[in-house]
Design a protein around this motif. Structure first.
Motif, PDB file in Angstrom:
ATOM      1  N   HIS A  11      11.628   5.871   7.938  1.00  0.00           N
ATOM      2  CA  HIS A  11      12.469   5.378   8.892  1.00  0.00           C
ATOM      3  C   HIS A  11      14.104   5.712   8.367  1.00  0.00           C
ATOM      4  N   PRO A  71      -5.016  -3.340  -2.649  1.00  0.00           N
ATOM      5  CA  PRO A  71      -5.019  -2.814  -1.588  1.00  0.00           C
ATOM      6  C   PRO A  71      -3.732  -2.892  -0.652  1.00  0.00           C
ATOM      7  N   GLY A  72      -2.642  -3.564  -1.164  1.00  0.00           N
ATOM      8  CA  GLY A  72      -1.417  -3.988  -0.542  1.00  0.00           C
ATOM      9  C   GLY A  72      -1.391  -5.109   0.255  1.00  0.00           C
ATOM     10  N   LEU A 131      -3.858   8.255   4.994  1.00  0.00           N
ATOM     11  CA  LEU A 131      -3.774   7.001   5.399  1.00  0.00           C
ATOM     12  C   LEU A 131      -1.989   7.220   5.499  1.00  0.00           C
ATOM     13  N   SER A 148       0.925  -1.130   0.106  1.00  0.00           N
ATOM     14  CA  SER A 148      -0.029   0.049  -0.054  1.00  0.00           C
ATOM     15  C   SER A 148       0.928   1.116   0.063  1.00  0.00           C
ATOM     16  N   PRO A 196      -0.411   3.444  13.429  1.00  0.00           N
ATOM     17  CA  PRO A 196      -0.872   4.958  13.094  1.00  0.00           C
ATOM     18  C   PRO A 196      -0.216   5.862  14.230  1.00  0.00           C
ATOM     19  N   THR A 197       0.191   5.088  15.567  1.00  0.00           N
ATOM     20  CA  THR A 197       0.767   5.855  16.675  1.00  0.00           C
ATOM     21  C   THR A 197       2.201   5.892  16.564  1.00  0.00           C
ATOM     22  N   CYS A 198       2.972   4.664  16.421  1.00  0.00           N
ATOM     23  CA  CYS A 198       4.337   4.609  16.450  1.00  0.00           C
ATOM     24  C   CYS A 198       5.112   4.699  15.216  1.00  0.00           C
ATOM     25  N   GLY A 199       4.212   4.744  14.125  1.00  0.00           N
ATOM     26  CA  GLY A 199       4.727   4.921  12.647  1.00  0.00           C
ATOM     27  C   GLY A 199       5.830   3.834  12.270  1.00  0.00           C
ATOM     28  N   MET A 212       7.207   3.817   4.336  1.00  0.00           N
ATOM     29  CA  MET A 212       7.630   3.739   5.645  1.00  0.00           C
ATOM     30  C   MET A 212       9.384   3.528   5.617  1.00  0.00           C
ATOM     31  N   VAL A 231       1.338   3.433   2.141  1.00  0.00           N
ATOM     32  CA  VAL A 231       2.076   3.647   3.332  1.00  0.00           C
ATOM     33  C   VAL A 231       3.219   2.696   3.723  1.00  0.00           C
ATOM     34  N   GLU A 232       2.816   1.345   3.120  1.00  0.00           N
ATOM     35  CA  GLU A 232       4.112   0.290   3.323  1.00  0.00           C
ATOM     36  C   GLU A 232       5.046   0.646   2.404  1.00  0.00           C
ATOM     37  N   ASP A 280      -4.020  12.135  -5.268  1.00  0.00           N
ATOM     38  CA  ASP A 280      -5.035  10.836  -5.369  1.00  0.00           C
ATOM     39  C   ASP A 280      -5.263  10.446  -6.558  1.00  0.00           C
ATOM     40  N   ASP A 313      -0.235   7.296   8.809  1.00  0.00           N
ATOM     41  CA  ASP A 313       0.090   6.133   9.698  1.00  0.00           C
ATOM     42  C   ASP A 313       1.636   6.133   9.783  1.00  0.00           C
ATOM     43  N   GLY A 314       2.373   6.179   8.658  1.00  0.00           N
ATOM     44  CA  GLY A 314       3.750   5.928   8.574  1.00  0.00           C
ATOM     45  C   GLY A 314       4.441   7.085   9.604  1.00  0.00           C
ATOM     46  N   VAL A 315       3.899   8.069   9.763  1.00  0.00           N
ATOM     47  CA  VAL A 315       4.663   9.092  10.423  1.00  0.00           C
ATOM     48  C   VAL A 315       4.509   8.764  12.038  1.00  0.00           C
ATOM     49  N   GLY A 316       3.269   8.269  12.381  1.00  0.00           N
ATOM     50  CA  GLY A 316       3.155   8.222  13.959  1.00  0.00           C
ATOM     51  C   GLY A 316       2.594   9.500  14.197  1.00  0.00           C
ATOM     52  N   ALA A 317       1.283   9.999  13.972  1.00  0.00           N
ATOM     53  CA  ALA A 317       0.924  10.957  14.309  1.00  0.00           C
ATOM     54  C   ALA A 317       0.230  11.215  15.823  1.00  0.00           C
ATOM     55  N   TRP A 318       0.914  10.476  16.561  1.00  0.00           N
ATOM     56  CA  TRP A 318       0.246  10.430  17.884  1.00  0.00           C
ATOM     57  C   TRP A 318       1.337  10.394  19.010  1.00  0.00           C
TER      58      TRP A 318
END
Lengths: 354, 314
Positions: free
Chosen positions: A38, B178-179, A71, A28, B214-217, A34, A30-31, A60, A74-79
């Motif tokens: 990193h 979808p990966g 989406l 995907s 999504p938290t840890c990336g 990542m 994000v896959e 898009d 998710d790879g950035v870790g937004a929390w």
């Protein structure tokens, strides 16, 4: 600018890119993204939480899915929550936004990334959707056709010919032999016409890929990188959307952006040009007044790998990486967007004197 | 690695676009076989016309009629026409400066081969038989022997029954994949199982998994089967019937934390009157015959879950 008259010094301190490939079905977005995120974090030792500002570029329309950048987050870790922004543009423009953010003093570091998966659709057709919807898009002129009109205009003007274009293609792919990330490398046949006068060799490969850089200001940059690539100037300009209004054999927007970025103040030794089609390199060399002594696209450029939305950011990253490695002292990076070089961004990067 | 799922995906959008005064005049003119340009402050004539001077950004409205004949300023030979393009047979893309104009219009030129086109050649408009007020009212250009002589003439830009809008049809074809992570999720669903992925760093189980925490990336890969039972964490009552949906309203749409998951997914609640659904209600997935995902979730009959058990998942 934290109250002082001299703007902050801002540098590219890390760069990573994927191996660009024709298809990446198994991943995907994000896959795919990542590993490069990193990669730049590891190069600097920073963690997500240390990054002051995050900005990305993507579209898009490439993968045909809405809000895909959300989406990718998710790879950035937004929390916990982060300061983040997105441009529906090549990542070079995301880098511009991040540079401005750092100039304001609001952040000391920025993560900039971009990605494009062209493999799900037909990028030639997808790009028609960025054209004037009243007079042009209903005719579905694909990206190669528009580039071919520009190439023919250059040939008619005596600025180039088909053998010279083939030489640009050959030099680019030969240089790409040393670039393990490139999609097309080494000796590649010039091939048949796609849209005459452009042959397959004159056109960029279609592929998927991603890139990321980290920017840092002042002393933070010196801590994070042995030889930061200081952004001495950066500017972007756009021309009229009407193709028939523009002089296709020239790129006044590139020249103006270069002037404002300070390119012409001193010679550059390297130029990473985002010229997806061979003929566009001819236009850019002229607009940027690059002599034969300037190393143009040692990475192979967009003719070796052109992940749409990331290829411009990669030019900045490749130029910076040459400074990091000590192979360049003053490099120019260029990114483009839109048909026939409609929008152009130019950055000047410098390493500290050795 | 098991094969990654793919499926055709067609996106179509018929955008309805309104026209400003200049574009309206130009497209209405094409319908009447009249080509209009617009004059800029410095006296240039732009064809096709725009509402703002591309150099000064001043509003421009001064319309003129130009010729339906012109000169090719550049061209490109398109031996393989693509869907939606003006001609189905090989043709040349051309920029044409119409007689009386200072800028060029993009269109197609109908000639037998690349040897029959050159920059500087004279061409004329071939009108479409049925014209609606669109750029495609020009079917294409064709070779023309006459000399350039047309002088632009002032034009009111007014036509009977002005075209005020166009429908810009767009269609793009994709093959969607979808990966890896979501392929695994969808495959498990086809066996009526729900799988999430555990983050190697925070140990939370995400469902549906997207291959990243999504938290840890960081990448996730460890499969965890969750459910089949779960707890309603929050819900809403839907009172408006969606087009083509054969579910009676009102119905309940809920967030459901499947047992073992650290993220709630959403689904419809059935098998219970809508006004009796509550937070903490225990539910399980109901699969329809041949269904590829749960049709809805129904009460299990267990006692409600304690708020403390699911409050972190709200």
């Amino acid at each position: 600018m934290s109250g002082d008259a001299t703007p902050r010094e801002i540098a590219v301190v890390a760069f990573a890119q994927t191996d660009h490939r024709r298809t990446t079905d198994e991943l995907s977005e994000v896959e795919m993204l990542m590993p490069v995120l990193h990669g730049v974090l590891e190069q600097t030792g920073l963690k997500t939480a240390d990054i002051g500002f995050t900005c990305s570029g993507s579209s898009d329309y490439l993968a045909g899915r809405a809000f895909s950048f959300t989406l990718a987050l998710d790879g950035v870790g937004a929390w916990p929550p982060i300061s983040e922004s997105h441009v529906e543009m090549d990542g070079a423009w995301a880098l511009y936004e991040a540079w401005v953010k750092l100039l304001t003093g609001d952040a000391d570091t920025a993560l900039v990334y971009s990605y494009g998966k062209s493999s799900p659709g037909s990028v030639r057709d997808v790009l028609t959707r960025q054209l004037d919807p009243y007079y042009v898009a209903p005719l579905w002129p694909d990206a190669v056709a528009l580039a071919a009109l520009q190439a023919q205009a250059l040939i008619d003007a005596g600025d180039t010919d088909e053998p010279a274009l083939a030489a640009v293609a050959a030099r680019s792919r030969t240089d790409a032999s040393a670039n393990s990330h490139a999609q097309v490398r080494g000796s590649v046949p010039q091939g048949d016409y796609v849209v005459r006068p452009l042959r397959t060799g004159d056109c960029p490969p279609v592929g998927d890929g991603a890139a990321a850089v980290i920017l840092a200001a002042g002393d933070r940059a010196r801590e994070l990188c042995e030889r930061p690539a200081w952004i001495r100037g950066i500017d972007h300009r756009i021309e009229a959307h009407g193709l028939g209004v523009r002089e296709l054999t020239d790129s006044p927007s590139t020249r103006l952006a270069a002037e404002k970025a300070g390119v012409f103040e001193r010679p550059v030794d390297t130029a990473e040009l985002h010229a997806p089609f061979t003929a566009q390199e001819v236009v850019l060399r002229k607009a940027l007044r690059l002599g034969d002594d300037v190393r143009v696209n040692p990475s192979g450029g967009a003719l070796a790998a052109n992940p749409v939305m990331a290829a411009g950011l990669i030019r900045v990253g490749e130029a910076a990486a040459r400074i990091h490695r000590g192979e360049s002292d003053r490099a120019l990076a260029h990114a483009t967007s839109g048909p026939c070089l409609q929008q152009n961004l130019v950055a000047v990067l410098e390493g500290d004197p050795r | 690695m098991p094969e990654i799922l793919k499926a055709p995906l067609v996106l179509e959008f018929p955008f309805t676009r309104s026209l400003g005064p200049v574009q309206s005049a130009f497209l209405s003119g094409l319908r009447e076989r009249v080509v209009l340009g617009v004059k800029t402050g410095d006296g240039r004539t732009l064809v096709p016309p725009v509402e703002y001077d591309p150099v000064t950004a001043e509003e421009i409205r001064d319309l003129v009629e130009v010729g339906a004949t012109g000169t090719v300023t550049t061209w490109a030979w398109n031996h393989e026409p693509r869907r939606g393009q003006p001609l189905g047979t090989p043709f040349a893309w051309v920029l044409v400066r119409l007689d009386g104009a200072d800028t060029a219009l993009l269109h197609a030129l109908d000639v037998p081969g690349p040897d029959d086109v050159r920059t500087g050649m004279r061409v004329r408009v071939r009108w479409a038989e049925e014209r609606t007020g669109a750029i495609t009212d020009i079917a294409c250009f064709e070779p023309y022997d006459g000399e350039e002589g047309h002088q632009p003439a002032a034009h009111s830009g007014e036509f009977e029954d002005m075209v005020t809008g166009i429908v810009a049809e767009a269609r793009l074809d994709y093959v969607y994949s979808p990966g890896r992570a979501q392929t695994d999720y969808i495959r498990a669903l086809s066996e009526q199982r729900t799988v999430g992925e555990r983050c190697p760093s925070c140990r939370k189980v995400y469902v549906p998994p997207r291959g990243a925490c999504p938290t840890c990336g960081v990448a996730t890969a460890e499969h965890v089967e969750v459910g089949p039972r779960g707890t309603v964490t929050t819900f809403c009552i839907v009172n408006i019937k969606a087009k083509n949906l054969d579910i009676e309203v009102p119905y309940v749409y809920a967030h459901i934390a499947l047992d073992g998951a650290d993220l709630a997914l959403h689904g419809r609640i059935g098998g219970i009157p809508y006004d009796q659904v509550r937070m903490g209600l225990r539910v399980e997935a109901v699969w329809s015959e041949g269904g590829r995902y749960p049709d809805h979730y129904r009460p299990t009959g267990e006692p409600d879950a304690d708020y403390d058990v699911y409050k972190e998942l709200l």
